[in-house]
Scaffold this motif. Structure first.
Motif, PDB file in Angstrom:
ATOM      1  N   THR A   1       0.840  -1.198   0.000  1.00 53.08           N
ATOM      2  CA  THR A   1       0.000   0.000   0.000  1.00 53.08           C
ATOM      3  C   THR A   1       0.876   1.251   0.000  1.00 53.08           C
ATOM      4  OG1 THR A   1      -0.166   0.283   2.418  1.00 53.08           O
ATOM      5  CG2 THR A   1      -1.706  -1.267   1.373  1.00 53.08           C
TER       6      THR A   1
ATOM      7  N   VAL B   1      -6.852   3.659   1.291  1.00 52.18           N
ATOM      8  CA  VAL B   1      -6.811   2.635   2.341  1.00 52.18           C
ATOM      9  C   VAL B   1      -7.771   2.938   3.482  1.00 52.18           C
ATOM     10  CG1 VAL B   1      -4.418   2.020   1.822  1.00 52.18           C
ATOM     11  CG2 VAL B   1      -4.895   3.721   3.606  1.00 52.18           C
TER      12      VAL B   1
ATOM     13  N   ALA C   1      -9.235  -2.482   0.479  1.00 53.03           N
ATOM     14  CA  ALA C   1      -8.462  -3.660   0.872  1.00 53.03           C
ATOM     15  C   ALA C   1      -9.070  -4.927   0.282  1.00 53.03           C
ATOM     16  CB  ALA C   1      -8.391  -3.753   2.395  1.00 53.03           C
TER      17      ALA C   1
ATOM     18  N   VAL D   1      -6.921  -7.147  -2.499  1.00 53.23           N
ATOM     19  CA  VAL D   1      -6.513  -8.506  -2.128  1.00 53.23           C
ATOM     20  C   VAL D   1      -7.236  -9.532  -3.000  1.00 53.23           C
ATOM     21  CG1 VAL D   1      -6.513 -10.224  -0.280  1.00 53.23           C
ATOM     22  CG2 VAL D   1      -5.854  -7.851   0.197  1.00 53.23           C
TER      23      VAL D   1
ATOM     24  N   LEU E   1       2.453  -8.818   2.839  1.00 50.71           N
ATOM     25  CA  LEU E   1       1.711  -7.556   2.871  1.00 50.71           C
ATOM     26  C   LEU E   1       2.611  -6.496   3.487  1.00 50.71           C
ATOM     27  CD1 LEU E   1      -0.777  -5.649   2.812  1.00 50.71           C
ATOM     28  CD2 LEU E   1      -1.395  -6.605   5.062  1.00 50.71           C
TER      29      LEU E   1
ATOM     30  N   ASN F   1       2.163  -2.800   4.793  1.00 50.75           N
ATOM     31  CA  ASN F   1       1.269  -1.689   5.125  1.00 50.75           C
ATOM     32  C   ASN F   1       2.097  -0.413   5.221  1.00 50.75           C
ATOM     33  OD1 ASN F   1      -1.411  -2.822   5.407  1.00 50.75           O
ATOM     34  ND2 ASN F   1      -0.639  -3.924   7.197  1.00 50.75           N
TER      35      ASN F   1
ATOM     36  N   ASN G   1      -4.132  -0.153   7.938  1.00 48.77           N
ATOM     37  CA  ASN G   1      -3.344  -1.358   8.261  1.00 48.77           C
ATOM     38  C   ASN G   1      -4.254  -2.502   8.689  1.00 48.77           C
ATOM     39  OD1 ASN G   1      -1.230   0.455   7.904  1.00 48.77           O
ATOM     40  ND2 ASN G   1      -0.084  -0.293   9.670  1.00 48.77           N
TER      41      ASN G   1
ATOM     42  N   TYR H   1      -7.484  -2.923   7.952  1.00 48.01           N
ATOM     43  CA  TYR H   1      -8.300  -3.403   6.838  1.00 48.01           C
ATOM     44  C   TYR H   1      -7.510  -4.360   5.937  1.00 48.01           C
ATOM     45  CZ  TYR H   1     -11.393   0.527   8.086  1.00 48.01           C
ATOM     46  OH  TYR H   1     -12.212   1.401   8.747  1.00 48.01           O
ATOM     47  N   PHE H   2      -6.293  -3.970   5.585  1.00 44.63           N
ATOM     48  CA  PHE H   2      -5.507  -4.820   4.689  1.00 44.63           C
ATOM     49  C   PHE H   2      -5.045  -6.098   5.389  1.00 44.63           C
ATOM     50  CE2 PHE H   2      -5.594  -1.484   1.630  1.00 44.63           C
ATOM     51  CZ  PHE H   2      -5.305  -2.089   0.413  1.00 44.63           C
TER      52      PHE H   2
END
Length: 248
Positions: free
Chosen positions: A11, A63, A69, A73, A86, A88, A117, A119-120
């Motif tokens: 991200t 984000v 997210a 993904v 990942l 972030n 952070n 959410y992802f």
């Protein structure tokens, strides 16, 4: 090729640290899925990475929105069938005193630096759990460790929360062979730092034992290490990369 055939979601890839991490991962064999809010910059980076022969997906998105997210993904899974890493990295700063800071600015920084952070991480974890392996790297800041004269309270608070989230996820995900770590950059030569006036730059340098500002590649190198097999027994750590400004 330390990340050959690994799939990395990054991200905030349109500038500075995020851009350098995306390039470094691609050079080391990773397939890149990256997002950012500046479409033109994202497209330029996509073309740069693709011309060098790496597989890459670029998706614009904010984000702060959980749907971003989920979409990013899901696209990684659709195209590459897995997510191994990942990063972030997306973050914003805002400079004001506590009393002058607008509450909406507080919310924007927290939503970007902390909630993004979460959410992802929530979006990739079901796939990493199924794979029984994964790496999550959260980009924090030395502002999490001490009061900072060049940032609003929202920035340091958001990064301190990121440090805790790193530890919590590391503990919770350890049974699934998912390691979660952070990087805590000090002053790095990015577009944000280039806005400093000379007097403030000199003041910052007096507090750095190595007597220089960091470069995005200094952070990207550490991010490569944490994403690789070399760091398989490290989890729950946030590593200082600040020229000795803070030492744990």
């Amino acid at each position: 090729m330390m990340l050959k055939n690994k799939v990395a979601v990054i991200t905030g890839a349109t500038r500075g640290i995020g851009r350098e991490i995306a390039r470094t991962y691609a050079e080391n064999g990773a397939k890149i899925v990256m997002t950012g809010t500046n479409h033109a910059r994202l497209q330029a980076l996509y073309e740069d990475i693709s011309l060098k022969g790496a597989e890459c997906i670029a998706m614009s998105g904010d984000v702060r929105e959980e749907e971003t997210a989920e979409k990013v993904v899901q696209e990684a899974i659709n195209q590459f069938q897995r997510v191994d890493i990942l990063v972030n990295n997306a973050g914003v700063n805002q400079r004001s005193s506590t009393l002058d800071m607008a509450i909406n600015d507080w919310k924007r920084v927290i939503d970007t630096n902390l909630n993004g952070n979460l959410y992802f991480s929530r979006a990739v974890l079901p796939y990493m759990i199924k794979q029984k392996q994964g790496k999550i790297i959260n980009i924090s800041s030395t502002a999490a460790k001490s009061g900072h004269p060049n940032a609003a309270p929202s920035y340091g608070a958001s990064k301190a929360a990121v440090d805790y989230l790193t530890k919590h996820l590391a503990l919770e995900m350890a049974p699934y062979n998912i390691v979660v770590n952070g990087l805590s950059p000090g002053p790095i030569e990015t577009e944000m730092v280039q806005q400093w006036h000379d007097e403030y730059r000199k003041k910052v340098l007096t507090k750095v034992p190595l007597k220089r500002l960091g470069k995005p590649k200094d952070i990207a190198g550490a991010a490569l290490f944490l994403a690789s097999d070399l760091s398989g027994f490290i989890t729950g750590e946030t590593i200082n990369i600040n020229g000795g400004t803070y030492m744990n």
